[in-house]
Design an enzyme around this catalytic site. Structure first.
Site: not given
Ligand SMILES: NC(=O)c1ccc[n+]([C@@H]2O[C@H](COP(=O)([O-])OP(=O)(O)OC[C@H]3O[C@@H](n4cnc5c(N)ncnc54)[C@H](O)[C@@H]3O)[C@@H](O)[C@H]2O)c1
Ligand SMILES: O=c1ccn([C@@H]2O[C@H](COP(=O)(O)OP(=O)(O)O[C@H]3O[C@H](CO)[C@@H](O)[C@H](O)[C@H]3O)[C@@H](O)[C@H]2O)c(=O)[nH]1
Length: 327
Positions: A119, A143
């Site tokens: 991330t 995180y």
């Molecule tokens: N969504 C974002 O913007 C974002 C950004 C950067 C990194 N990531 C990373 O991408 C990955 C996926 O994120 P996402 O947004 O799809 O989240 P998500 O919560 O939708 O997916 C996570 C999945 O992992 C499963 N899980 C969690 N812990 C587990 C465990 N111990 N064993 C088996 N399954 C488990 C959950 O049930 C879920 O299906 C994560 O590693 C997250 O840190 C997400």
């Molecule tokens: O209701 C909301 C939600 C978010 N924000 C703002 O929107 C931006 C983005 O926030 P959010 O969408 O919650 O994402 P992040 O906190 O940037 O984190 C996401 O993006 C990261 C990578 O940049 C990942 O690692 C994390 O898993 C994922 O949660 C930030 O400035 C927040 O303060 C608001 O103002 N209102």
């Protein structure tokens, strides 16, 4: 020996399910391990789902052996930045300790290729908001630290064994499958575009803007939003890169430019033809002002060419999925 499958942990979650769909759509055999803590059984398209936890050593070892796994894509994690500030041990337990367990099982089973979901949060508050893969690593929330510790384990293991890895540092992932088969179904979502889409379809009353006094052009937080299908494509290319003998590498996944919270709200209003209710709030704990990827390396190393670098398109697919969920 059985056919070799790719193991996708967390493949029932938001990003993992898009990657699974793309892999199986391309005819790649996949097995998913997911404890369904935040994932959904019916998000898994075209692959067997084993319901279980990455912290369960016996189960993980059995899955690796039963499916003759050579490549692992590791998505399973807790992912909410503010929750990690309140419950740090939950994040170190799942994101760091369970990843250590998974890596141990993979090492024992002779898994050769490992792709890790890292991330942008590992960068903390970057000096000029633009992060290269070599920018200082200084997370400002548990995180990010929990993910950085996993990166370190993976690199050390790579030095000690012949396991090669691709660490993908995602910036802010958003949007959904353009064909509407899957999307982000997360309960009690906290991510900006998801929450804004929920407000737009009437599932929530209002959107809170967390902080309007950041040192950014309009005072609100800036992020590099990447469409989930472009990110999924980077994973397919990472699988092929390792299969082709590529060396271990760490790559940013973003588009290289950012949007403020206000710009995202404008996009939602433009695409939806409405004006969502917005309330300005104080800053949220653990939030950096701006995070933008310098993302050339992924393009060079993987030959990755994003197709959906368009905020309105990202928002459009999010809104379509939200309407589908609303029935
Ligand atoms: N969504 C974002 O913007 C974002 C950004 C950067 C990194 N990531 C990373 O991408 C990955 C996926 O994120 P996402 O947004 O799809 O989240 P998500 O919560 O939708 O997916 C996570 C999945 O992992 C499963 N899980 C969690 N812990 C587990 C465990 N111990 N064993 C088996 N399954 C488990 C959950 O049930 C879920 O299906 C994560 O590693 C997250 O840190 C997400
Ligand atoms: O209701 C909301 C939600 C978010 N924000 C703002 O929107 C931006 C983005 O926030 P959010 O969408 O919650 O994402 P992040 O906190 O940037 O984190 C996401 O993006 C990261 C990578 O940049 C990942 O690692 C994390 O898993 C994922 O949660 C930030 O400035 C927040 O303060 C608001 O103002 N209102």
């Amino acid at each position: 020996m059985s056919e070799s499958k790719i193991l996708v942990t967390g493949g029932a979650g938001y990003i993992g399910s898009h990657v699974v769909r793309m892999l199986t759509g391309a005819g790649r055999p996949v097995v998913v391990l997911d404890n369904l803590s935040t994932g959904f059984r019916d998000a898994v398209i075209g692959a067997e789902l084993v319901e279980g936890d990455t912290g369960d050593k016996a189960l993980v070892s059995k899955v690796l052996a039963d499916h003759n796994v050579d490549t692992v894509l590791h998505f399973a994690a807790h992912t909410i930045v503010p929750e990690s500030v309140e419950k740090p041990l939950k994040y170190y337990g799942n994101n760091t300790c369970c990843t250590r367990n998974l890596l141990e099982c993979c090492s024992e089973a002779g898994v050769k290729h490992f792709i890790f979901s890292s991330t942008a949060a590992v960068y903390g508050i970057p000096e000029d908001s633009m992060c290269t893969e070599d920018s200082p690593l200084s997370p400002i929330n548990p995180y990010g630290t929990s993910k950085l510790m996993s990166e370190m384990m993976l690199r050390d293991l790579g030095k000690a064994t012949d396991m090669r890895h691709v660490i993908l540092r995602y910036f802010n992932v958003a949007g959904s499958d353009p064909e509407g088969r899957i999307g982000q179904s997360t309960e009690k979502a906290t991510l900006l575009i998801k929450v804004a889409a929920e407000v737009a379809v009437g599932k929530r009353e209002q959107l809170y803007v967390f902080g309007t006094d950041y040192p950014t052009p309009d005072g609100t937080g800036v992020r590099d939003y990447i469409h989930v299908d472009d990110l999924a494509d980077a994973h397919i290319k990472a699988v092929d890169y390792l299969a082709g003998g590529g060396a271990s590498v760490t790559l940013n996944c973003g588009y290289g430019h950012g949007y403020s919270v206000k710009e995202v709200i404008d996009s939602v209003n433009r695409v939806n033809g409405t004006s969502i209710k917005v309330i300005e709030e104080a800053r949220r704990a653990g939030d950096p002002p701006a995070l933008i990827a310098k993302a050339d390396r992924a393009r060079e190393v993987l030959g990755w060419t994003p197709r959906h670098d368009d905020l309105d398109f990202i928002v459009k697919t999010s809104l379509e999925w939200e309407r589908k969920l609303a029935g």
